[in-house]
Design a protein around this motif. Sequence first.
Motif, short mmCIF file in Angstrom:
data_model
loop_
_atom_site.label_atom_id
_atom_site.label_comp_id
_atom_site.label_asym_id
_atom_site.label_seq_id
_atom_site.Cartn_x
_atom_site.Cartn_y
_atom_site.Cartn_z
N GLU A 193 0.87 -1.02 0.08
CA GLU A 193 0.18 -0.10 0.45
C GLU A 193 0.72 1.35 0.39
N TYR A 194 0.86 2.05 -0.89
CA TYR A 194 1.55 3.32 -0.80
C TYR A 194 0.66 4.37 -0.10
N ALA A 195 1.62 4.85 0.55
CA ALA A 195 1.09 6.59 1.22
C ALA A 195 1.66 7.73 1.33
N GLY A 196 1.69 8.24 2.41
CA GLY A 196 2.50 9.41 2.30
C GLY A 196 2.27 10.83 1.40
N GLU A 197 3.18 12.13 1.63
CA GLU A 197 2.14 13.05 0.70
C GLU A 197 2.90 13.14 0.00
N GLY A 198 4.24 12.12 -1.22
CA GLY A 198 4.10 11.87 -2.40
C GLY A 198 3.56 11.37 -3.25
N VAL A 199 2.76 11.09 -3.01
CA VAL A 199 1.23 10.03 -3.43
C VAL A 199 0.27 11.23 -4.18
N LYS A 200 0.11 13.21 -3.37
CA LYS A 200 -0.57 13.35 -4.17
C LYS A 200 -0.01 14.03 -5.34
N THR A 201 1.56 14.21 -5.60
CA THR A 201 2.00 14.64 -6.47
C THR A 201 2.20 14.11 -8.05
N LEU A 202 1.20 12.40 -7.63
CA LEU A 202 1.47 11.04 -8.69
C LEU A 202 0.22 11.49 -9.08
N SER A 203 0.32 11.04 -11.05
CA SER A 203 -1.25 10.90 -11.87
C SER A 203 -1.99 9.91 -11.34
#
Length: 642
Positions: A193-203
């Motif tokens: 499962e991917y999480a963290g603030e970096g997720v928001k930067t990915l389409s």
Amino acid sequence: MGMTIAQKILKAHLVDGEMVVGQEIGLKIDQTLTQDATGTMAYLQFEAMGVDQVKTERSVAYIDHNTLQSGFENADDHKYIGSVAKKHGIYYSKAGNGICHQVHLERFGAPGKTLIGSDSHTPTGGGIGMLAFGAGGLDVAVAMGGGAYYIPMPKMVRVTLTGKLSPWVSAKDVILEVLRQMTVKGGVGKIVEYAGEGVKTLSVPERATITNMGAELGATTSIFPSDEATKKFLEAQGRGDVWVPLSSDPDTEYDEEYTVDLSALEPLAAMPHMPDNVKKVTEIGEIPVNQCCIGSCTNSSYYDMMKVAAILKGKTVDPNVSLTISPGSKQVFNMLAQNGALSDIISAGARILECACGPCIGMGQSPESAGVSLRTFNRNFEGRSGTQDAKIYLVSPEVAAASALAGHLVDPRTLGEMPEIEMPEHFVINDNMIVKPAENPAEVEVVRGPNIKPFPLGKALEASYTGKVVLKTEDNITTDHILPAGAKLLPYRSNVPFYSNYCFINVDKDFPSRCKEQGGGIIVGGANYGQGSSREHAALVPLYLGVKAVLCKSFARIHKANLVNSGIIPLTFADPADYDAIKLLDDISLPNVLEEVKNGEQVTVVCGGRTFKADCEVSERQRHALLAGGTLLYARQQAAAK
């Protein structure tokens, strides 16, 4: 204690078992997909179940693998799949409409839903918050018939993404970094499962690239949250009504944790011949390149193709390089044509292939002898390209396009300012290559060509077994090792007797004839046996050849399930050291196998004058299936008992 996104979806779909790690759970399946290389067998099995109409919310049959029609076989399979789909309530995506995972993401996938597909890269759907699993064709057939899909309850792994990708670094580099950290065995029995603030930067297309290649970790599946980026993507596809928000609880505990700092990543490549053999492009150096292939279910989205077009615009492919481009769907292809990007790609000297899997599964475009091929695909197993001695590197579209222009491996950060690619507010929507099921199914006749043969069935387990060790393999045997794909052999996926002549030929060319001479036997393997594709033919063909058991150090998840479905006993060494003493053609026996499997005990193995124990780690349901000779025979027993 809080729950992960995956645990929430599992709980909402749980119909059997308890969510305790390692214990078998049964899940209600909302959607299924098949592709043509596995679909014929899956639909033959569905027909054998005697169910009139599919019970799922949506089932889709895609034609995307065997699209090279150099004989009647593939076209006949397509005709069969199309007719059986029309009769039984299944949507049919025609050849040319695109790769199953790309099209399903665009047109059918929905956050919070469960999806299983007879293709190991079905976890692509995790990019929009689906719980999507690769499975064997029989498992898909059972789900279409309304039955549960069974898996061991996985562990939960969190990969925290921090920062933001630097220019010229892509989602492909993210998953290559995860593979470098976790390896091709590191995800077995786990959901990532991917999480963290970096997720928001990915389409969504970037997320789908990452969940797609999660299959190479051996993971049960991978999943991203469903957030505003997911909503925006679905709205652009005209499907905003299916969006639901999904996130893990703040106090959730995970079994394992990893971190990837997106801002620290560099362009990466997986070296021959394994997806976890990862190095920085700068470390590998400017090696000469003969071929670059851009596409596959990993990197064929509109977003990927627009980046490639921007790199190629006004340039010319190096004269020593063959560059192929495979758009992932008709939607992508059409939009490239409409906005002029396709002209930029063509002008540069690329070879445009149809919207299909193509070179990824060895369906054409095999590299030259000992050639170096950079591919944006997900697997670089030895020989998978169709050229046994080719050196295949897995790279991002940016690396592939830049290297095609230079004639050697290039770090795209040397190209200067990176072009900005905006996701479209509205995708071009035209579903005219998706055929809906018939309104009057009784009027539809299922068409069966001469290459479509019945699938083999196992036999009820007998009290004991005696035979020979017909093969001994090393670690990381893939389903490509067991049954090669490629343009020459894939047309025979629906003809198990013919296909059996090619079982393990790239490992041991005498294996098929040896099996026939010995009347079958037992295969001995190393760790991670059966990794890679979900192709159940890797179990059905050994079954046809008389293989009774596979004894190895450890199994990949889907292949182990396929062995049980076929009635082949999956055994693991209680003491891995026992592997070393076994030789090819040793006499081997399982003197008490029926009672031991029936009672859930360790299985006694006698081989080469030595006696040792093996584990048969299966669920109670799978134990009954093995006793019956396979899952279909067990289902028939249950139906007869009612």
